[in-house]
Design a protein around this motif. Sequence first.
Motif, short mmCIF file in Angstrom:
data_model
loop_
_atom_site.label_atom_id
_atom_site.label_comp_id
_atom_site.label_asym_id
_atom_site.label_seq_id
_atom_site.Cartn_x
_atom_site.Cartn_y
_atom_site.Cartn_z
N ALA A 67 -33.78 -46.15 9.92
CA ALA A 67 -34.70 -47.11 10.54
C ALA A 67 -36.13 -46.79 10.15
CB ALA A 67 -34.55 -47.07 12.06
N TYR A 68 -36.87 -47.84 9.78
CA TYR A 68 -38.30 -47.66 9.51
C TYR A 68 -39.08 -48.10 10.73
CZ TYR A 68 -42.64 -47.12 7.06
OH TYR A 68 -43.87 -46.66 6.69
N LEU A 69 -40.10 -47.31 11.11
CA LEU A 69 -40.92 -47.61 12.28
C LEU A 69 -42.29 -48.10 11.84
CD1 LEU A 69 -38.62 -45.91 13.53
CD2 LEU A 69 -40.31 -44.91 15.08
N GLY A 70 -42.67 -49.29 12.32
CA GLY A 70 -43.98 -49.85 12.01
C GLY A 70 -44.71 -50.25 13.28
N SER A 71 -45.86 -50.89 13.13
CA SER A 71 -46.70 -51.27 14.27
C SER A 71 -45.99 -52.29 15.16
CB SER A 71 -48.01 -51.86 13.78
OG SER A 71 -48.68 -50.96 12.91
N SER A 72 -46.05 -52.08 16.47
CA SER A 72 -45.38 -52.96 17.42
C SER A 72 -46.27 -54.13 17.84
CB SER A 72 -44.98 -52.16 18.67
OG SER A 72 -44.49 -53.02 19.67
N PHE A 73 -45.75 -55.34 17.73
CA PHE A 73 -46.49 -56.54 18.14
C PHE A 73 -46.58 -56.67 19.65
CE2 PHE A 73 -46.05 -57.58 13.79
CZ PHE A 73 -46.92 -58.61 13.51
N ALA A 74 -45.63 -56.07 20.36
CA ALA A 74 -45.59 -56.24 21.81
C ALA A 74 -46.83 -55.68 22.50
CB ALA A 74 -44.34 -55.56 22.37
N PHE A 75 -47.52 -54.73 21.84
CA PHE A 75 -48.67 -54.08 22.46
C PHE A 75 -50.00 -54.74 22.10
CE2 PHE A 75 -45.40 -50.87 22.70
CZ PHE A 75 -45.65 -50.20 23.89
N ILE A 76 -49.97 -55.81 21.30
CA ILE A 76 -51.22 -56.42 20.84
C ILE A 76 -52.07 -56.91 22.01
CG2 ILE A 76 -52.22 -58.37 19.59
CD1 ILE A 76 -49.95 -58.16 17.59
N VAL A 77 -51.48 -57.70 22.89
CA VAL A 77 -52.24 -58.28 24.00
C VAL A 77 -52.83 -57.21 24.92
CG1 VAL A 77 -52.11 -59.75 26.04
CG2 VAL A 77 -50.96 -60.44 23.94
N PRO A 78 -52.04 -56.24 25.41
CA PRO A 78 -52.64 -55.24 26.29
C PRO A 78 -53.68 -54.37 25.60
CG PRO A 78 -50.35 -54.69 25.81
CD PRO A 78 -50.56 -56.08 25.33
N ILE A 79 -53.49 -54.06 24.31
CA ILE A 79 -54.49 -53.25 23.60
C ILE A 79 -55.81 -54.01 23.52
CG2 ILE A 79 -55.15 -52.30 21.36
CD1 ILE A 79 -52.28 -51.45 20.94
N ILE A 80 -55.74 -55.30 23.16
CA ILE A 80 -56.96 -56.11 23.09
C ILE A 80 -57.62 -56.20 24.47
CG2 ILE A 80 -57.85 -58.44 22.71
CD1 ILE A 80 -55.76 -58.79 20.52
N ALA A 90 -59.19 -45.64 25.71
CA ALA A 90 -58.37 -45.85 26.91
C ALA A 90 -57.08 -46.56 26.56
CB ALA A 90 -59.16 -46.66 27.94
N ALA A 91 -57.16 -47.55 25.67
CA ALA A 91 -55.95 -48.27 25.24
C ALA A 91 -54.97 -47.31 24.56
CB ALA A 91 -56.32 -49.41 24.31
N LEU A 92 -55.49 -46.41 23.75
CA LEU A 92 -54.62 -45.44 23.07
C LEU A 92 -53.96 -44.49 24.06
CD1 LEU A 92 -56.87 -44.63 19.97
CD2 LEU A 92 -54.72 -45.92 19.98
N PHE A 93 -54.67 -44.17 25.15
CA PHE A 93 -54.08 -43.32 26.18
C PHE A 93 -52.88 -44.02 26.82
CE2 PHE A 93 -53.88 -42.12 30.73
CZ PHE A 93 -53.56 -40.77 30.59
N GLY A 94 -53.04 -45.32 27.10
CA GLY A 94 -51.92 -46.08 27.65
C GLY A 94 -50.74 -46.12 26.70
N CYS A 95 -51.03 -46.26 25.40
CA CYS A 95 -49.96 -46.27 24.39
C CYS A 95 -49.28 -44.90 24.30
CB CYS A 95 -50.54 -46.66 23.03
SG CYS A 95 -51.19 -48.35 22.96
N PHE A 96 -50.07 -43.84 24.43
CA PHE A 96 -49.50 -42.48 24.42
C PHE A 96 -48.50 -42.31 25.56
CE2 PHE A 96 -49.63 -38.14 26.09
CZ PHE A 96 -49.23 -37.42 24.97
N LEU A 97 -48.86 -42.79 26.74
CA LEU A 97 -47.97 -42.68 27.89
C LEU A 97 -46.73 -43.56 27.72
CD1 LEU A 97 -50.38 -42.55 30.97
CD2 LEU A 97 -49.28 -40.67 29.75
N ALA A 98 -46.88 -44.68 27.01
CA ALA A 98 -45.72 -45.53 26.74
C ALA A 98 -44.67 -44.76 25.94
CB ALA A 98 -46.15 -46.79 25.97
N GLY A 99 -45.12 -43.92 25.01
CA GLY A 99 -44.19 -43.08 24.27
C GLY A 99 -43.51 -42.07 25.17
N ILE A 100 -44.25 -41.55 26.15
CA ILE A 100 -43.67 -40.62 27.12
C ILE A 100 -42.58 -41.31 27.94
CG2 ILE A 100 -44.15 -39.12 29.09
CD1 ILE A 100 -45.35 -38.14 26.47
#
Length: 454
Positions: A67-80, A90-100
Amino acid sequence: MKNMVLDVHEKPKAWKWIALSLQHLFAMFGSTILVPLLTGLEPAVALLSSGVGTITYLIITRGKIPAYLGSSFAFIVPIISVSKTEGMGAALFGCFLAGIVYGVVALIITRFGSGWLHQMLPPVVIGSVVIVIGLSLAGTAVDMASTHQITQPLPDSVKDFQALPGKVESIDEQVGTVTLKVYSLQHFGVALVTLAIAVIANLFLRGFLNLIPVLLGVVGGYLTALAAGLVDLTPVREASWFALPQFTTPEVSWTAALVILPVALVTLAEHIGHLMVTSGIMDRDLTKDPGLHRSLLGDGVATSIASLFGGPPNTTYGENIGVMAITRIFSVWVIGGAAVIAISFSFIGKLSALISTIPTPVMGGVSILLFGIIASAGLRMLVENRTDFDDKRNLVIASVVLVIGVGGAALKFAGLNFEVEGMALATLTGILLNLILPRSIEDTGKPEAATPAA
Protein backbone atom coordinates in the motif's frame (compact mmCIF):
# COMPACT_ATOMS: atom_id res chain seq x y z
CA MET A 1 -9.03 -13.84 -11.14
CA LYS A 2 -6.15 -12.79 -13.40
CA ASN A 3 -2.78 -14.39 -12.85
CA MET A 4 -0.40 -12.59 -10.53
CA VAL A 5 2.69 -11.07 -12.17
CA LEU A 6 4.74 -10.35 -9.03
CA ASP A 7 3.88 -11.41 -5.50
CA VAL A 8 4.45 -9.30 -2.39
CA HIS A 9 8.08 -10.18 -1.76
CA GLU A 10 9.23 -10.66 -5.36
CA LYS A 11 11.73 -8.12 -6.65
CA PRO A 12 11.67 -7.04 -10.33
CA LYS A 13 14.79 -6.42 -12.42
CA ALA A 14 16.40 -3.00 -11.95
CA TRP A 15 15.03 -1.18 -15.01
CA LYS A 16 11.55 -2.63 -14.54
CA TRP A 17 11.71 -1.80 -10.84
CA ILE A 18 12.35 1.90 -11.59
CA ALA A 19 9.62 2.07 -14.25
CA LEU A 20 7.03 0.34 -12.06
CA SER A 21 7.89 2.52 -9.08
CA LEU A 22 7.60 5.68 -11.20
CA GLN A 23 4.17 4.51 -12.31
CA HIS A 24 3.02 4.37 -8.67
CA LEU A 25 4.64 7.76 -8.03
CA PHE A 26 2.73 9.38 -10.89
CA ALA A 27 -0.51 7.72 -9.79
CA MET A 28 -0.34 9.38 -6.37
CA PHE A 29 1.57 12.55 -7.28
CA GLY A 30 -1.26 14.84 -8.35
CA SER A 31 -3.49 14.14 -5.35
CA THR A 32 -0.64 14.15 -2.84
CA ILE A 33 0.62 17.61 -3.79
CA LEU A 34 -2.92 18.96 -4.23
CA VAL A 35 -3.70 18.67 -0.51
CA PRO A 36 -0.81 20.90 0.64
CA LEU A 37 -1.53 23.38 -2.14
CA LEU A 38 -5.12 23.68 -0.92
CA THR A 39 -4.30 23.85 2.79
CA GLY A 40 -1.19 26.04 2.72
CA LEU A 41 1.27 23.29 3.63
CA GLU A 42 4.56 22.68 1.81
CA PRO A 43 4.28 20.29 -1.20
CA ALA A 44 7.89 19.14 -0.78
CA VAL A 45 7.16 18.13 2.81
CA ALA A 46 4.06 16.26 1.63
CA LEU A 47 6.20 14.24 -0.78
CA LEU A 48 8.77 13.58 1.95
CA SER A 49 6.18 12.53 4.53
CA SER A 50 4.34 10.31 2.04
CA GLY A 51 7.57 8.49 1.24
CA VAL A 52 8.66 8.13 4.86
CA GLY A 53 5.12 7.20 5.88
CA THR A 54 4.89 4.50 3.21
CA ILE A 55 8.18 2.92 4.26
CA THR A 56 7.08 3.06 7.91
CA TYR A 57 3.81 1.37 6.97
CA LEU A 58 5.59 -1.40 5.07
CA ILE A 59 7.83 -2.07 8.06
CA ILE A 60 4.97 -2.18 10.59
CA THR A 61 2.90 -4.49 8.37
CA ARG A 62 5.91 -6.81 7.98
CA GLY A 63 6.11 -6.13 4.27
CA LYS A 64 2.90 -8.05 3.63
CA ILE A 65 0.58 -5.24 2.43
CA PRO A 66 1.58 -3.39 -0.77
CA ALA A 67 0.00 0.00 0.00
CA TYR A 68 1.20 3.50 -0.84
CA LEU A 69 0.31 6.27 1.62
CA GLY A 70 -0.36 9.78 0.33
CA SER A 71 -2.02 12.99 1.51
CA SER A 72 -5.55 12.51 2.90
CA PHE A 73 -8.36 14.63 1.41
CA ALA A 74 -10.57 14.06 4.44
CA PHE A 75 -8.48 16.48 6.52
CA ILE A 76 -8.56 19.40 4.04
CA VAL A 77 -11.57 21.20 5.53
CA PRO A 78 -10.54 20.98 9.21
CA ILE A 79 -6.92 21.94 8.42
CA ILE A 80 -8.08 25.03 6.52
CA SER A 81 -10.57 25.91 9.25
CA VAL A 82 -8.14 25.50 12.15
CA SER A 83 -5.20 27.16 10.39
CA LYS A 84 -7.25 30.32 9.79
CA THR A 85 -8.13 30.71 13.48
CA GLU A 86 -5.43 28.88 15.44
CA GLY A 87 -2.52 28.71 12.99
CA MET A 88 -0.99 25.89 10.95
CA GLY A 89 0.99 24.57 13.93
CA ALA A 90 -2.25 23.97 15.83
CA ALA A 91 -3.74 22.14 12.84
CA LEU A 92 -0.69 19.88 12.69
CA PHE A 93 -1.10 19.10 16.39
CA GLY A 94 -4.65 17.94 15.72
CA CYS A 95 -3.39 15.78 12.84
CA PHE A 96 -0.69 14.31 15.09
CA LEU A 97 -3.33 13.25 17.61
CA ALA A 98 -5.42 11.76 14.79
CA GLY A 99 -2.53 9.38 14.16
CA ILE A 100 -2.51 8.50 17.86
CA VAL A 101 -6.23 7.65 17.58
CA TYR A 102 -5.35 5.09 14.90
CA GLY A 103 -2.88 3.50 17.29
CA VAL A 104 -5.44 3.35 20.13
CA VAL A 105 -8.03 1.77 17.83
CA ALA A 106 -5.42 -0.75 16.64
CA LEU A 107 -4.78 -1.77 20.25
CA ILE A 108 -8.51 -2.16 20.96
CA ILE A 109 -8.97 -4.26 17.81
CA THR A 110 -6.08 -6.45 18.89
CA ARG A 111 -7.94 -7.22 22.10
CA PHE A 112 -11.64 -7.13 21.14
CA GLY A 113 -11.86 -7.41 17.34
CA SER A 114 -13.41 -4.86 14.95
CA GLY A 115 -17.13 -5.53 15.29
CA TRP A 116 -17.61 -2.57 17.65
CA LEU A 117 -16.13 -0.22 15.04
CA HIS A 118 -18.66 -1.31 12.42
CA GLN A 119 -21.48 -0.83 14.94
CA MET A 120 -20.36 2.71 15.75
CA LEU A 121 -19.69 3.70 12.13
CA PRO A 122 -22.26 2.03 9.86
CA PRO A 123 -22.46 2.98 6.15
CA VAL A 124 -25.27 5.50 6.72
CA VAL A 125 -22.99 7.54 8.99
CA ILE A 126 -19.76 7.18 7.03
CA GLY A 127 -21.42 7.65 3.63
CA SER A 128 -23.18 10.82 4.77
CA VAL A 129 -20.01 12.26 6.28
CA VAL A 130 -18.01 11.54 3.11
CA ILE A 131 -20.68 13.41 1.12
CA VAL A 132 -20.25 16.31 3.56
CA ILE A 133 -16.48 16.28 3.01
CA GLY A 134 -16.95 16.75 -0.73
CA LEU A 135 -19.81 19.25 -0.68
CA SER A 136 -18.30 21.42 2.05
CA LEU A 137 -15.35 21.99 -0.29
CA ALA A 138 -17.53 22.97 -3.26
CA GLY A 139 -17.39 26.70 -2.53
CA THR A 140 -13.61 26.57 -2.16
CA ALA A 141 -13.24 24.85 -5.53
CA VAL A 142 -15.44 27.37 -7.35
CA ASP A 143 -13.67 30.34 -5.72
CA MET A 144 -10.29 28.97 -6.73
CA ALA A 145 -11.51 28.39 -10.27
CA SER A 146 -13.21 31.71 -10.94
CA THR A 147 -11.68 34.43 -8.76
CA HIS A 148 -8.34 36.04 -8.07
CA GLN A 149 -7.08 38.53 -5.51
CA ILE A 150 -6.22 42.18 -6.15
CA THR A 151 -4.96 44.85 -3.76
CA GLN A 152 -6.25 48.44 -3.85
CA PRO A 153 -5.80 51.55 -1.71
CA LEU A 154 -8.14 51.65 1.28
CA PRO A 155 -11.32 53.64 0.38
CA ASP A 156 -12.01 56.89 2.22
CA SER A 157 -15.75 56.43 2.76
CA VAL A 158 -18.45 53.79 3.21
CA LYS A 159 -19.82 54.68 -0.22
CA ASP A 160 -16.45 54.00 -1.83
CA PHE A 161 -16.30 50.68 0.04
CA GLN A 162 -19.64 49.66 -1.44
CA ALA A 163 -18.33 50.49 -4.92
CA LEU A 164 -15.38 48.11 -4.66
CA PRO A 165 -15.27 45.62 -7.58
CA GLY A 166 -15.10 42.47 -5.45
CA LYS A 167 -15.50 40.86 -2.05
CA VAL A 168 -13.26 42.17 0.73
CA GLU A 169 -10.80 39.50 1.88
CA SER A 170 -8.62 41.51 4.25
CA ILE A 171 -7.75 45.07 5.26
CA ASP A 172 -4.30 46.37 6.18
CA GLU A 173 -4.85 49.70 7.94
CA GLN A 174 -1.14 50.28 8.56
CA VAL A 175 -0.28 50.08 4.86
CA GLY A 176 -3.65 51.51 3.82
CA THR A 177 -4.71 48.75 1.44
CA VAL A 178 -7.61 46.36 0.99
CA THR A 179 -7.40 42.92 -0.64
CA LEU A 180 -10.35 41.92 -2.80
CA LYS A 181 -11.57 38.66 -4.32
CA VAL A 182 -12.63 39.47 -7.89
CA TYR A 183 -14.32 37.32 -10.54
CA SER A 184 -12.16 36.64 -13.59
CA LEU A 185 -13.45 35.07 -16.82
CA GLN A 186 -9.85 34.41 -17.88
CA HIS A 187 -9.14 32.46 -14.70
CA PHE A 188 -12.40 30.55 -15.00
CA GLY A 189 -11.54 29.69 -18.61
CA VAL A 190 -8.21 28.18 -17.51
CA ALA A 191 -10.04 26.22 -14.80
CA LEU A 192 -12.53 24.84 -17.32
CA VAL A 193 -9.75 23.75 -19.67
CA THR A 194 -8.04 22.00 -16.76
CA LEU A 195 -11.29 20.31 -15.79
CA ALA A 196 -11.99 19.24 -19.38
CA ILE A 197 -8.55 17.63 -19.76
CA ALA A 198 -8.93 15.71 -16.49
CA VAL A 199 -12.43 14.52 -17.45
CA ILE A 200 -11.35 13.44 -20.95
CA ALA A 201 -8.34 11.58 -19.53
CA ASN A 202 -10.53 9.84 -16.98
CA LEU A 203 -13.21 8.78 -19.48
CA PHE A 204 -11.43 8.14 -22.76
CA LEU A 205 -7.75 7.38 -22.21
CA ARG A 206 -6.62 3.84 -21.58
CA GLY A 207 -3.76 2.11 -19.81
CA PHE A 208 -1.37 4.08 -17.67
CA LEU A 209 -2.68 7.49 -18.81
CA ASN A 210 -6.11 6.57 -17.46
CA LEU A 211 -4.56 6.25 -14.00
CA ILE A 212 -3.28 9.82 -13.84
CA PRO A 213 -6.15 12.08 -15.02
CA VAL A 214 -5.50 14.61 -12.24
CA LEU A 215 -1.82 14.92 -13.14
CA LEU A 216 -2.67 15.29 -16.84
CA GLY A 217 -5.27 17.93 -15.98
CA VAL A 218 -2.76 19.90 -13.92
CA VAL A 219 -0.10 19.70 -16.65
CA GLY A 220 -2.56 20.72 -19.38
CA GLY A 221 -4.02 23.50 -17.25
CA TYR A 222 -0.54 24.73 -16.36
CA LEU A 223 0.44 25.00 -20.02
CA THR A 224 -2.81 26.85 -20.73
CA ALA A 225 -2.18 29.26 -17.86
CA LEU A 226 1.40 29.74 -19.08
CA ALA A 227 0.10 30.71 -22.53
CA ALA A 228 -2.40 33.09 -20.89
CA GLY A 229 0.36 34.83 -18.93
CA LEU A 230 -0.80 33.65 -15.51
CA VAL A 231 2.44 31.87 -14.56
CA ASP A 232 5.51 33.53 -13.07
CA LEU A 233 8.57 31.30 -13.52
CA THR A 234 10.89 33.60 -11.58
CA PRO A 235 10.85 31.37 -8.44
CA VAL A 236 11.96 28.38 -10.57
CA ARG A 237 14.89 30.28 -12.08
CA GLU A 238 15.97 31.55 -8.65
CA ALA A 239 15.61 28.21 -6.85
CA SER A 240 18.60 25.93 -6.30
CA TRP A 241 18.62 22.35 -7.49
CA PHE A 242 19.05 21.02 -3.96
CA ALA A 243 17.02 22.48 -1.11
CA LEU A 244 15.74 21.30 2.25
CA PRO A 245 11.93 21.24 2.54
CA GLN A 246 10.42 23.97 4.74
CA PHE A 247 9.32 22.12 7.85
CA THR A 248 6.54 23.29 10.19
CA THR A 249 6.28 22.02 13.75
CA PRO A 250 3.01 21.29 15.60
CA GLU A 251 1.82 23.62 18.38
CA VAL A 252 -0.36 22.31 21.20
CA SER A 253 -4.01 23.34 20.73
CA TRP A 254 -6.87 21.35 22.23
CA THR A 255 -9.32 23.42 20.20
CA ALA A 256 -7.67 22.10 17.04
CA ALA A 257 -7.80 18.58 18.47
CA LEU A 258 -11.57 18.78 19.00
CA VAL A 259 -12.08 19.92 15.41
CA ILE A 260 -9.75 17.45 13.71
CA LEU A 261 -9.98 14.25 15.79
CA PRO A 262 -13.50 13.28 14.62
CA VAL A 263 -12.15 13.11 11.07
CA ALA A 264 -10.01 10.16 12.14
CA LEU A 265 -13.20 8.15 12.60
CA VAL A 266 -14.08 8.72 8.95
CA THR A 267 -10.62 7.82 7.67
CA LEU A 268 -10.60 4.69 9.83
CA ALA A 269 -13.57 3.41 7.86
CA GLU A 270 -11.91 4.51 4.60
CA HIS A 271 -8.77 2.60 5.58
CA ILE A 272 -10.72 -0.58 6.31
CA GLY A 273 -12.45 -0.27 2.94
CA HIS A 274 -9.13 0.07 1.11
CA LEU A 275 -7.71 -2.93 2.94
CA MET A 276 -10.75 -5.03 1.98
CA VAL A 277 -10.37 -4.01 -1.68
CA THR A 278 -6.67 -4.85 -1.63
CA SER A 279 -7.47 -8.22 -0.04
CA GLY A 280 -9.94 -8.88 -2.85
CA ILE A 281 -7.56 -8.14 -5.71
CA MET A 282 -4.78 -10.16 -4.04
CA ASP A 283 -7.14 -13.03 -3.17
CA ARG A 284 -5.96 -13.22 0.46
CA ASP A 285 -7.30 -11.93 3.77
CA LEU A 286 -4.98 -9.12 4.83
CA THR A 287 -7.20 -8.32 7.83
CA LYS A 288 -5.92 -11.57 9.37
CA ASP A 289 -2.34 -11.67 8.07
CA PRO A 290 -0.65 -9.36 8.95
CA GLY A 291 -3.89 -8.09 10.53
CA LEU A 292 -6.14 -5.03 10.50
CA HIS A 293 -4.52 -3.83 13.72
CA ARG A 294 -1.08 -3.68 12.10
CA SER A 295 -2.43 -1.89 9.04
CA LEU A 296 -4.18 0.75 11.15
CA LEU A 297 -1.14 1.16 13.36
CA GLY A 298 1.09 1.67 10.32
CA ASP A 299 -1.26 4.33 8.94
CA GLY A 300 -1.47 6.05 12.32
CA VAL A 301 2.28 6.15 12.86
CA ALA A 302 2.74 7.49 9.31
CA THR A 303 0.17 10.24 9.97
CA SER A 304 1.82 11.30 13.22
CA ILE A 305 5.27 11.35 11.58
CA ALA A 306 3.90 13.46 8.71
CA SER A 307 2.46 15.96 11.19
CA LEU A 308 5.81 16.28 12.98
CA PHE A 309 7.43 17.16 9.64
CA GLY A 310 4.71 19.64 8.72
CA GLY A 311 2.99 17.46 6.14
CA PRO A 312 -0.68 16.49 5.76
CA PRO A 313 -2.02 13.27 7.34
CA ASN A 314 -1.40 10.10 5.34
CA THR A 315 -3.88 7.55 4.07
CA THR A 316 -3.76 4.47 1.86
CA TYR A 317 -4.34 5.53 -1.76
CA GLY A 318 -7.06 4.11 -3.99
CA GLU A 319 -5.13 5.32 -7.05
CA ASN A 320 -2.28 2.96 -6.25
CA ILE A 321 -4.65 0.12 -5.47
CA GLY A 322 -6.04 0.69 -8.97
CA VAL A 323 -2.54 0.40 -10.44
CA MET A 324 -2.06 -2.95 -8.70
CA ALA A 325 -5.44 -4.20 -9.86
CA ILE A 326 -4.51 -3.51 -13.48
CA THR A 327 -0.86 -4.60 -13.46
CA ARG A 328 -1.28 -7.55 -11.02
CA ILE A 329 2.07 -6.51 -9.51
CA PHE A 330 1.87 -6.60 -5.70
CA SER A 331 5.57 -6.27 -4.90
CA VAL A 332 6.35 -4.18 -1.82
CA TRP A 333 9.72 -3.53 -3.43
CA VAL A 334 7.94 -1.57 -6.15
CA ILE A 335 5.90 0.38 -3.55
CA GLY A 336 9.04 1.03 -1.51
CA GLY A 337 10.83 2.21 -4.63
CA ALA A 338 8.09 4.77 -5.27
CA ALA A 339 8.49 5.96 -1.67
CA VAL A 340 12.25 6.42 -2.09
CA ILE A 341 11.75 8.39 -5.33
CA ALA A 342 9.16 10.62 -3.59
CA ILE A 343 11.63 11.34 -0.79
CA SER A 344 14.31 12.18 -3.38
CA PHE A 345 11.96 14.56 -5.24
CA SER A 346 11.24 16.46 -2.00
CA PHE A 347 14.85 17.71 -1.93
CA ILE A 348 14.86 19.04 -5.53
CA GLY A 349 14.45 22.78 -5.03
CA LYS A 350 13.48 23.60 -8.60
CA LEU A 351 10.74 20.95 -8.54
CA SER A 352 9.28 22.43 -5.35
CA ALA A 353 9.46 25.91 -6.88
CA LEU A 354 7.78 24.68 -10.07
CA ILE A 355 4.93 23.16 -8.04
CA SER A 356 4.50 26.45 -6.16
CA THR A 357 3.98 28.32 -9.46
CA ILE A 358 0.86 26.33 -10.35
CA PRO A 359 -1.87 29.00 -10.67
CA THR A 360 -4.90 28.87 -8.40
CA PRO A 361 -7.42 28.41 -11.26
CA VAL A 362 -5.58 25.26 -12.37
CA MET A 363 -5.97 23.77 -8.91
CA GLY A 364 -9.56 25.02 -8.84
CA GLY A 365 -10.33 23.19 -12.08
CA VAL A 366 -9.15 19.80 -10.83
CA SER A 367 -10.73 20.49 -7.44
CA ILE A 368 -14.17 20.77 -9.03
CA LEU A 369 -13.76 17.19 -10.23
CA LEU A 370 -11.98 15.80 -7.17
CA PHE A 371 -14.28 17.28 -4.55
CA GLY A 372 -17.30 16.15 -6.53
CA ILE A 373 -15.83 12.65 -6.72
CA ILE A 374 -15.41 12.65 -2.94
CA ALA A 375 -19.10 13.50 -2.48
CA SER A 376 -20.06 10.90 -5.07
CA ALA A 377 -17.95 8.30 -3.26
CA GLY A 378 -20.10 8.85 -0.18
CA LEU A 379 -23.25 8.40 -2.24
CA ARG A 380 -21.76 5.27 -3.78
CA MET A 381 -21.07 3.91 -0.31
CA LEU A 382 -24.73 4.34 0.61
CA VAL A 383 -25.85 2.62 -2.61
CA GLU A 384 -23.40 -0.29 -2.46
CA ASN A 385 -24.34 -1.03 1.15
CA ARG A 386 -28.03 -0.85 0.18
CA THR A 387 -28.84 1.74 2.84
CA ASP A 388 -32.62 1.68 3.20
CA PHE A 389 -34.02 5.22 3.26
CA ASP A 390 -37.53 3.89 3.74
CA ASP A 391 -36.21 3.25 7.24
CA LYS A 392 -36.89 6.54 9.02
CA ARG A 393 -33.89 5.99 11.27
CA ASN A 394 -31.48 6.04 8.32
CA LEU A 395 -33.29 9.00 6.79
CA VAL A 396 -33.00 11.03 10.00
CA ILE A 397 -29.30 10.26 10.48
CA ALA A 398 -28.35 11.12 6.90
CA SER A 399 -30.49 14.26 6.81
CA VAL A 400 -29.13 15.73 10.02
CA VAL A 401 -25.51 14.90 9.17
CA LEU A 402 -25.79 16.49 5.71
CA VAL A 403 -27.39 19.74 6.86
CA ILE A 404 -25.09 20.22 9.85
CA GLY A 405 -22.00 19.45 7.79
CA VAL A 406 -22.78 21.35 4.58
CA GLY A 407 -24.47 24.21 6.47
CA GLY A 408 -21.37 24.77 8.57
CA ALA A 409 -23.14 24.49 11.94
CA ALA A 410 -20.93 25.14 14.97
CA LEU A 411 -21.09 24.26 18.65
CA LYS A 412 -19.28 27.08 20.47
CA PHE A 413 -18.19 27.24 24.08
CA ALA A 414 -17.04 30.82 24.57
CA GLY A 415 -16.06 30.34 28.20
CA LEU A 416 -13.79 27.40 27.32
CA ASN A 417 -12.51 29.10 24.15
CA PHE A 418 -13.15 26.25 21.73
CA GLU A 419 -15.74 25.15 19.20
CA VAL A 420 -16.69 22.12 17.13
CA GLU A 421 -18.02 22.89 13.69
CA GLY A 422 -18.76 21.67 10.20
CA MET A 423 -17.58 18.18 9.34
CA ALA A 424 -16.33 17.40 12.87
CA LEU A 425 -19.70 18.26 14.37
CA ALA A 426 -21.50 16.33 11.61
CA THR A 427 -19.40 13.22 12.33
CA LEU A 428 -20.00 13.37 16.07
CA THR A 429 -23.72 13.98 15.49
CA GLY A 430 -23.97 10.98 13.17
CA ILE A 431 -22.25 8.70 15.69
CA LEU A 432 -24.46 9.95 18.53
CA LEU A 433 -27.69 9.53 16.54
CA ASN A 434 -26.63 6.05 15.46
CA LEU A 435 -26.06 5.07 19.09
CA ILE A 436 -29.22 6.52 20.63
CA LEU A 437 -31.92 6.14 17.95
CA PRO A 438 -33.82 2.85 18.31
CA ARG A 439 -33.41 0.28 15.56
CA SER A 440 -36.37 -1.30 13.83
CA ILE A 441 -37.25 -4.90 14.70
CA GLU A 442 -36.74 -5.88 11.07
CA ASP A 443 -33.17 -4.60 11.08
CA THR A 444 -30.99 -7.61 10.41
CA GLY A 445 -28.13 -5.78 8.78
CA LYS A 446 -25.88 -5.64 11.81
CA PRO A 447 -22.39 -6.84 11.00
CA GLU A 448 -21.03 -9.77 12.90
CA ALA A 449 -18.32 -9.03 15.41
CA ALA A 450 -14.88 -9.83 14.11
CA THR A 451 -12.62 -12.15 16.01
CA PRO A 452 -9.78 -10.52 17.94
CA ALA A 453 -6.63 -9.94 15.98
CA ALA A 454 -3.74 -12.28 16.49
